[in-house]
Design an enzyme around this catalytic site. Structure first.
Site, PDB file in Angstrom:
ATOM      1  CG  ASP A  59       0.674  -3.410   3.250  1.00 49.37           C
ATOM      2  OD1 ASP A  59       1.516  -2.681   2.731  1.00 49.37           O
ATOM      3  OD2 ASP A  59      -0.110  -4.126   2.606  1.00 49.37           O
ATOM      4  CG  ASP A  83      -3.914  -3.735  -0.442  1.00 47.76           C
ATOM      5  OD1 ASP A  83      -3.193  -3.106  -1.230  1.00 47.76           O
ATOM      6  OD2 ASP A  83      -4.473  -3.205   0.546  1.00 47.76           O
ATOM      7  CG  ASP A 130       0.380  -3.230  -3.839  1.00 47.48           C
ATOM      8  OD1 ASP A 130       1.183  -2.292  -3.950  1.00 47.48           O
ATOM      9  OD2 ASP A 130      -0.539  -3.244  -3.013  1.00 47.48           O
TER      10      ASP A 130
END
Length: 1104
Positions: free
Chosen positions: A439, A688, A692
């Site tokens: 990310d 998160d 996901d």
């Protein structure tokens, strides 16, 4: 009942008559509803009432019926009931008074029924855990050795072997428990909290303490701690306002035939006349993928782990976490029974060593047969003693425990570095990762937005601009969004704006940000004037009204300039009643890269790890961030990931070459992992959200980043409690060090097994001589006790992703074992020399061999712990390892000096001190020779590559075939003329359309025609399959034609390259869509997918 004659056996009641039984039942049903109209009606009502009552009474029976029974390993003779899922919650438990809440006495009963409100229970029976350390093929062999020693009445060996087993079990259990306690302590620190009403008072408790029936407070900015039914607004404390709504809601449910259990309550979120006004807005994007915040009404269910965006309400907990929507999702991706790659490797090594033991025992027994050796006598030289010796030396009893201890100690070390290892075997996966998909926000960047110099439109007061921006922000200071927070904090530089806000503003309506409209709006009032303030994405603000073309052009240019500099821009506009919208300007925000990120990325590249950035931001911002971080700027829009019409091999090349993807959704993460794994890469993925979870589970090492949801943590292999890429890279280094320790120990232990098995086999066959069992047992103890300290060794970390390379491990171990055996044979050979050879004054053969074996074997660990990969520097061993090894060496020297357990020998087995020194010197020389051979072996290039997995492997034909196959849909249709299957090529496109995306622009007509032609050409392979299948489908093709003639609206839609029948029966090529739907991955987020009518007709069962 009368007996039936044999001739009428076909009418035997016991054989049954289905037709007669059905007719009898039908007659009974008709008679049941005969009679007066209203009598029948009342009987029907009573019948339905009884059915509903019976259904409620059967809830417990259903739980029993659905229960699962398994045979536990420690009690295989009986079946044990295990929980097959959450139990149904009695409806009366949900009728809690919102003012009083539950009493303390109600909690225990409900917790016993539903358990703790958590996805996974940390409790584990420690006794059963300890007993498990006596299980496994290697340990079963040692337990067989215990029985064999008892059969031989060798009680010393019997006790010592049992001591070895218990010592190994105790050390392994203690180390793993210690690591588990550290991890549990960290998890407790990040536990979710909830405000609950109990005993008439509001109190904050851990979310895991909640039970069904608890009254909880759901407030803006907080996370929902359990699935809860909304009872009413927080200000309606006595429930007077919401009582009528709840009563109507229950009546509506009963009229629809709904039950009041927790499963059906999930379906209550429908808008209806009995719901009343919306009392709360909930962000369910982490669960369903819905971009808009969902309005919740009295009686609706607020889902566990979702965030409250607006409102403050009372709710009653309906079900524990395991029975919640999130709990069911987590259960789908849980794999507690899966064997990790490490267990598979360890099992393979143990099995191979067992086969070797059997082979060596077979060889010495054959030699014993020729020598006439007896089965059980004499005491130290018989066939059973040979078997006992080879069972002890050939199977490393400490192998499972030492490796588990190494993993547990490493996990505890990682926990201190804010990384929770969920499964010990995940450390191995982390050590082998070669691609990290990360990310951007919070991992690569600091996640600390700062307000830069804004763009303010001409003739606009900057203070008025900031006032409107703050008015269009959330004012809940306890749960501010990062963007709203930086906007409000920015007021410190605008004193006049602060004065303006003090002059009597009143907010009538506030609509929070959502990713569809991409803006926040607030309806406010001051001095009788009404204003609508808006703040959001620049394009979203421009859609509010038709602004002047010149103003729009300036506005867009400024937004583009901000994006190319990596800044996030937010437009601000205001509308006064009776006037048009006015553009005031743009806020300019910047999330700076973390100070250590660029350096860490360089370090990752040095470790052989490729970092790919996945972000939801726009492409321009992502590219600018890449420049600042030292990454390449090959960043693409996520549309090209699943769609784009590329062939299978091309799309895999594309993903491998890309440095990142922008505007990413959770299903794109799954697609990236899948494609990289198909190319042989070991991939780590950060995530998160609940959405996901599939990609985290799919990845070789799923990483839940700081602030991740409970479902993401459950699915992940490693949970990080600290932000930043450096934490992940540090964890990878530590994982490689742990892997190195395990590999070093395995090479060492295999070499020891080969050493003694080869030496003793030849010794028995040639000299009819062996080393005493007592001494063999102590050699096994020394080998394992000393090397347990390797778990605390200072190990190097490899500069490339690590692999087991088992062929290389076996080759090196075998060569080292043979060299050790040769060294022992040389010592034994010197004892035949007339002057005594290595013996200076006096000594025992048994003790001399024992000391030489103990010294050379213990020092080999210092060789195998050296770096094995090219370019990896060596480090000095830890004092724990040095102390353990030399402590064992001194103990072995005392054994030799005093002749302990040497049996009948000259001088009672004593060895003089000079001879002991000579053996130490000789053993050191053997160790040096082995060291030189080991270094030479690790320099051989072909040996370094043997057993190494090929990464980035390309199989163009197979990849193209698999991708084309995924783009096909098998359509099953049936009607009164028959049923048939056919192939349809669906269009390509993202599995989840990005709602409200402003970056999608319609293509020109020429571009669409070119795409259609290109896709049509690629679909020719599908056409043949479609036609062939139709030709062999019986009446299916005719059924299609007839149905289409009867109802033209039911023409089956086709994707690119599929065929329809023209007027004269010839196939006509059509292309209805621009993209191709990927069946295999679009199912990841069904809740987020919206399909057109054309798409919904493909791959579904069409009823006539």
């Amino acid at each position: 009942m009368a007996l039936t004659h044999r001739k009428n056996h076909k009418k035997d009641p016991e054989s049954g008559d289905a037709e007669a039984e059905a007719k009898r039942h039908e007659d009974e049903e008709k008679k049941k509803w005969d009679g007066e109209e209203y009598d029948v009606l009342l009987r029907y009502v009573e019948d339905q009432k009884q059915k509903l009552k019976n259904k409620k009474d059967d809830d417990g029976e259903d739980d029993e019926k659905n229960a699962k029974y398994v045979r536990k390993w420690y009690a295989p003779w009986r079946k044990t009931k295990v929980d097959s899922g959450p139990k149904k919650v009695p409806s009366e438990w949900l009728e809690t008074d919102r003012q009083k809440g539950l009493s303390s006495g109600d909690i225990d009963e409900r917790r016993k029924h539903s358990g703790f409100n958590e996805l996974e229970s940390p409790s584990e029976n420690q006794f059963i855990k300890f007993i498990s350390y006596f299980r496994g093929p290697i340990l079963y062999v040692m337990e067989l050795a215990v029985l064999l020693a008892a059969g031989l009445r060798d009680w010393i060996d019997f006790g010592v072997i049992i001591g070895i087993l218990f010592l190994n079990a105790a050390v392994g259990w203690y180390q793993e428990k210690q690591a588990g306690d550290i991890v549990a302590q960290l998890k407790a620190g990040i536990a979710m909290k909830a405000v609950v009403v109990r005993d008439g008072h509001e109190q904050e408790i851990e979310a895991r303490e909640l039970v069904p029936g608890d009254i909880i407070v759901l407030e803006e900015g907080n996370t929902i701690a359990a699935d809860a039914k909304i009872l009413g607004d927080y200000n309606d404390k006595d429930g007077s306002k919401s009582k009528a709504i709840l009563d109507n809601h229950e009546k509506s449910k009963k009229s629809k035939g709904h039950q009041s259990d927790s499963e059906n309550e999930e379906d209550d979120d429908d808008d209806g006349p009995n719901k009343g006004p919306s009392v709360m807005s909930v962000d369910q994007s982490a669960i369903t993928g819905e971009s808009l915040a969902v309005d919740k009404f009295v009686g609706d269910i607020a889902y566990y782990t979702c965030g409250v965006k607006r409102g403050k309400c009372f709710g009653v907990v309906t079900v524990s976490a395991k029975g919640s929507f999130v709990g069911k999702t987590a259960a789908l991706v849980s794999s507690s029974n899966e064997r990790g790659h490490f267990q598979i490797v360890l099992g393979g090594i143990g099995l191979t060593l067992l086969v070797m033991v059997v082979a060596f025992i077979f060889a010495v027994w054959i030699g014993g047969f020729f020598r006439g050796t007896k089965i059980a006598s004499p005491d130290q030289n018989n066939l059973l003693v040979y078997a006992l010796i080879f069972l002890i030396i050939g199977v490393p009893v400490g192998l499972p425990v030492v490796t588990t201890t190494t993993l547990a100690v490493g996990a505890a070390y990682l926990a201190r570095r804010q990384a929770i290892v969920q499964k010990l075997t995940a450390i191995e996966s982390l050590a082998g990762v070669d691609i990290l998909c990360s990310d951007k926000t919070g991992t690569l960047t600091a996640n600390k937005l700062s307000l830069n110099e804004p763009y303010i439109a001409p003739d606009v007061d900057p203070n008025w601009f900031m006032t409107v921006a703050v008015l269009a922000s959330s004012h809940n200071v306890r749960g501010l969004d990062p963007i709203d927070k930086v906007t409000i904090v920015g007021l410190k530089d605008f004193p006049k704006a602060q004065e303006m806000l003090k002059s009597g503003w009143k907010t009538h309506k506030f609509t929070p940000f959502d990713p569809v409209s991409k803006r926040i709006t607030a309806e406010v009032e001051k001095d009788g004037k009404h204003y609508t303030c808006a703040k959001g994405a620049p394009n979203a603000i421009l859609k509010l009204a038709k602004f002047d073309a010149h103003t729009v052009a300036d506005y867009r240019n400024q937004a583009q300039q901000f994006a190319t500099r990596g800044f996030r821009s937010l437009g601000v506009a205001v509308k006064e009643d009776g006037k048009e919208w006015e553009l005031l300007g743009m806020l300019c925000m910047f999330d700076p890269p973390r100070g250590d990120t660029a350096k860490t990325i360089g370090e990752a590249h040095d470790l052989g790890i490729s970092v790919k950035m996945l972000t939801g931001d726009a492409v321009a911002i992502a590219k600018e961030t890449c420049k600042q971080l030292g990454l390449k700027t090959n960043v693409y829009d996520s549309e090209k990931l699943i769609g784009g019409g590329m062939s299978g091999s091309d799309i895999r090349d594309f993903v491998e070459a890309a440095d990142g993807f922008a505007e990413v959704f959770p299903e794109h993460k799954y697609q990236v992992v899948n494609l990289l794994q198909e190319r042989g890469h070991l991939t780590a993925m950060t995530g998160d959200g609940v959405n996901d979870a599939p990609s985290l589970k799919k990845a070789d090492c799923g990483i839940a980043v700081e602030g991740a949801s409970d479902a993401a943590r459950t699915a992940a292999d490693v949970v990080f409690l600290d932000e930043g890429l450096s934490t992940i890279i540090t964890a990878i280094k530590v994982a490689r060090q742990i892997f190195h320790r395990m590999k070093a120990y395995i090479i060492y232990r295999i070499a020891l097994c080969v050493h003694l098995q080869v030496y003793l086999m030849l010794s028995i066959l040639i000299l009819n001589e062996t080393i005493r069992v007592d001494l063999i047992v102590f050699l096994a103890i020394f080998a394992d006790v000393a090397t347990i300290a390797i778990a605390y060794d200072r190990a190097p970390y490899a500069r490339q992703p690590v692999e087991w390379q088992l062929p290389k491990v076996w080759i090196i171990s075998t060569i080292m074992g043979l060299l050790l055996a040769a060294g022992t044979w040389i010592v034994r050979g010197t004892l035949f020399i007339g002057n005594g050879g290595i013996v200076q004054n006096y000594g025992s053969v048994q003790e001399i061999l024992f000391l030489e074996v103990a010294l050379t074997e213990s020092w080999v660990i210092f060789i195998t712990r050296l770096a094995q990969e090219p370019g990896t520097p060596n480090v000095f061993p830890s004092f724990q390892l040095i102390g353990a090894v030399f402590g064992v060496d001194l103990l072995a020297s005392f054994f030799a000096a005093y002749g302990w357990i040497s049996g009948p020998a000259n001088n009672s087995g004593h060895i003089d001190i000079v001879t002991i020194v000579k053996i130490w010197g000789y053993s050191f020389g053997v160790t040096v020779v082995i060291l030189l051979i080991y270094l030479i072996l690790n320099k051989i290039s072909w040996l370094d590559h043997i057993g190494r997995v090929t990464r980035s492997k390309r199989n163009e034909k197979l990849e193209n075939f698999l991708t084309d196959l995924q783009r096909l849909t098998i359509v099953h249709e049936s009607d009164h003329n028959g049923s048939y299957f056919r192939f349809a090529s669906s269009g390509s496109g993202s599995a989840t359309p990005k709602e409200g995306s402003d970056d999608k622009k319609p293509k020109s007509k020429d571009a669409k025609q070119a795409d259609a032609k290109k896709t049509g050409d690629k679909g020719k392979g599908v056409e043949g399959g479609d036609k062939t299948l139709s030709d062999h489908a019986g009446k299916g093709d005719d059924a299609v034609k007839q149905k289409n003639k009867q109802d033209p609206s039911r023409q089956p839609s086709s994707g690119p390259g599929s065929k329809q029948t023209g007027e004269h029966g010839e196939p006509t090529e059509v292309s209805t869509k621009e993209h191709t739907q990927d069946n295999s991955d679009s199912n990841l987020n069904k809740g987020n997918s919206q399909r057109t009518d054309e798409e919904s007709s493909e791959g579904t069962h069409v009823e006539p």
